[in-house]
Design a protein around this motif. Structure first.
Motif, mmCIF file in Angstrom:
data_model
loop_
_atom_site.group_PDB
_atom_site.id
_atom_site.type_symbol
_atom_site.label_atom_id
_atom_site.label_comp_id
_atom_site.label_asym_id
_atom_site.label_seq_id
_atom_site.Cartn_x
_atom_site.Cartn_y
_atom_site.Cartn_z
ATOM 1 N N LEU A 1 -48.208 -44.218 -16.714
ATOM 2 C CA LEU A 1 -47.664 -43.695 -15.466
ATOM 3 C C LEU A 1 -46.133 -43.619 -15.532
ATOM 4 N N LYS A 2 -45.509 -44.579 -16.212
ATOM 5 C CA LYS A 2 -44.058 -44.521 -16.388
ATOM 6 C C LYS A 2 -43.666 -43.323 -17.249
ATOM 7 N N ARG A 3 -44.429 -43.065 -18.285
ATOM 8 C CA ARG A 3 -44.153 -41.906 -19.141
ATOM 9 C C ARG A 3 -44.309 -40.601 -18.358
ATOM 10 N N LEU A 4 -45.344 -40.533 -17.529
ATOM 11 C CA LEU A 4 -45.561 -39.342 -16.717
ATOM 12 C C LEU A 4 -44.416 -39.142 -15.728
ATOM 13 N N LEU A 5 -43.953 -40.227 -15.116
ATOM 14 C CA LEU A 5 -42.833 -40.123 -14.175
ATOM 15 C C LEU A 5 -41.583 -39.604 -14.875
ATOM 16 N N GLN A 6 -41.316 -40.073 -16.074
ATOM 17 C CA GLN A 6 -40.160 -39.595 -16.827
ATOM 18 C C GLN A 6 -40.257 -38.097 -17.108
ATOM 19 N N ALA A 7 -41.472 -37.607 -17.348
ATOM 20 C CA ALA A 7 -41.661 -36.204 -17.697
ATOM 21 C C ALA A 7 -41.503 -35.275 -16.503
ATOM 22 N N VAL A 8 -41.882 -35.731 -15.311
ATOM 23 C CA VAL A 8 -41.861 -34.844 -14.146
ATOM 24 C C VAL A 8 -40.732 -35.176 -13.174
ATOM 25 N N TYR A 9 -39.876 -36.117 -13.507
ATOM 26 C CA TYR A 9 -38.851 -36.545 -12.546
ATOM 27 C C TYR A 9 -37.765 -35.490 -12.392
ATOM 28 N N HIS A 10 -37.343 -35.320 -11.142
ATOM 29 C CA HIS A 10 -36.193 -34.476 -10.803
ATOM 30 C C HIS A 10 -35.618 -35.000 -9.489
ATOM 31 N N PRO A 11 -34.298 -35.041 -9.362
ATOM 32 C CA PRO A 11 -33.698 -35.600 -8.125
ATOM 33 C C PRO A 11 -34.100 -34.873 -6.852
ATOM 34 N N ARG A 12 -34.498 -33.603 -6.922
ATOM 35 C CA ARG A 12 -34.860 -32.862 -5.711
ATOM 36 C C ARG A 12 -36.240 -33.253 -5.191
ATOM 37 N N ASN A 13 -37.089 -33.808 -6.036
ATOM 38 C CA ASN A 13 -38.487 -34.052 -5.682
ATOM 39 C C ASN A 13 -38.684 -35.435 -5.074
ATOM 40 N N SER A 14 -39.908 -35.657 -4.584
ATOM 41 C CA SER A 14 -40.318 -36.968 -4.067
ATOM 42 C C SER A 14 -41.570 -37.413 -4.817
#
Length: 252
Positions: A89-102
């Motif tokens: 789940l941490k790896r997935l968060l790193q892949a889809v993270y962007h400051p505009r999103n929640s």
């Protein structure tokens, strides 16, 4: 011959007499010209973009932006997993993270409290995430059965939390086994040209054969009755179709 030389000398003396005032006036004029020209250009260059950029362009409901560029959208993500999925789940968060999103991270009750604590510590330790504060971790987890009503209930609960926390345009549900193929910058760019009311769930009231395969069967989710995860099972009895509302079939 002698008179011509005297006349020439007088002309030379006359020119030299006015040379210094002439150069002085020319220098002052050139200086004033150099000052005036940039000022005029600056005023013209300022007024022209203002008249253009003051107009906001609407792109079929996709938001507005200066200079005719569409406004970037915002996504809301539910990232869910089960026992042992904290690293994934941490790896997935790193892949889809962007400051505009929640983002809302959920590990169900099969995961240990230490896994949820590890996930929460990771979120707080990341400088960028901590700066924008756009990632939440569910502390009181739900027990979820795949293909059961508890999965839908968990998803709707996540949507309700995300709606309270931030403003967004589209909701994306991913599990720990998923991994994106498109970077977030590209995804935001592509979706910026789409209408904000565009829904990617195909739905229809003409459910066809699924009336007997999906609507009439009675499906029982065991986790509604005891806190142990197991698969759903179908009862032998069939239910009648509702008369007060219509059923819709959706395909994501």
């Amino acid at each position: 011959m002698k008179r011509t030389r005297i006349h020439s000398l007088n002309l030379f003396c006359f020119d030299r007499k006015w040379l210094i005032p002439f150069l002085f006036i020319s220098t002052i004029s050139l200086f004033l010209l150099l000052i005036t020209i940039p000022t005029q250009d600056k005023s013209n260059s300022t007024s022209l973009p203002q008249s253009k950029s003051s107009v906001l362009i609407t792109n079929s409901g996709a938001g507005t932006h200066r200079l005719g560029l569409p406004e970037l959208p915002r996504f809301a993500y539910l990232l869910s997993g089960t026992g042992g999925d904290a690293p994934t789940l941490k790896r997935l968060l790193q892949a889809v993270y962007h400051p505009r999103n929640s983002y809302l991270l959920h590990l169900d009750l099969e995961a240990s409290d230490s896994d949820r604590l590890e996930l929460a510590k990771y979120v707080r330790s990341e400088t960028v995430i901590e700066e924008f504060k756009n990632v939440m971790v569910v502390g009181k987890a739900n027990l979820v059965t795949n293909k059961g009503p508890t999965m839908m209930a968990c998803t709707l609960h996540a949507v309700a939390i995300l709606l309270k926390q931030a403003k967004w345009d589209w909701f994306i549900n991913l599990s720990a086994s998923d991994y994106p193929l498109v970077p977030q910058d590209d995804l935001l760019h592509i979706f910026s040209y789409l209408p904000r009311d565009l829904n990617f769930v195909e739905h229809t009231s003409d459910i066809g054969w699924k009336e007997y395969q999906r609507a009439r069967p009675i499906i029982i989710d065991p986790v509604l009755y005891h806190p142990k995860k197991s698969g759903v099972f179908w009862a032998k009895e069939k239910r009648s179709m509702p008369a007060s509302f219509k059923l819709f079939m959706g395909i994501g």
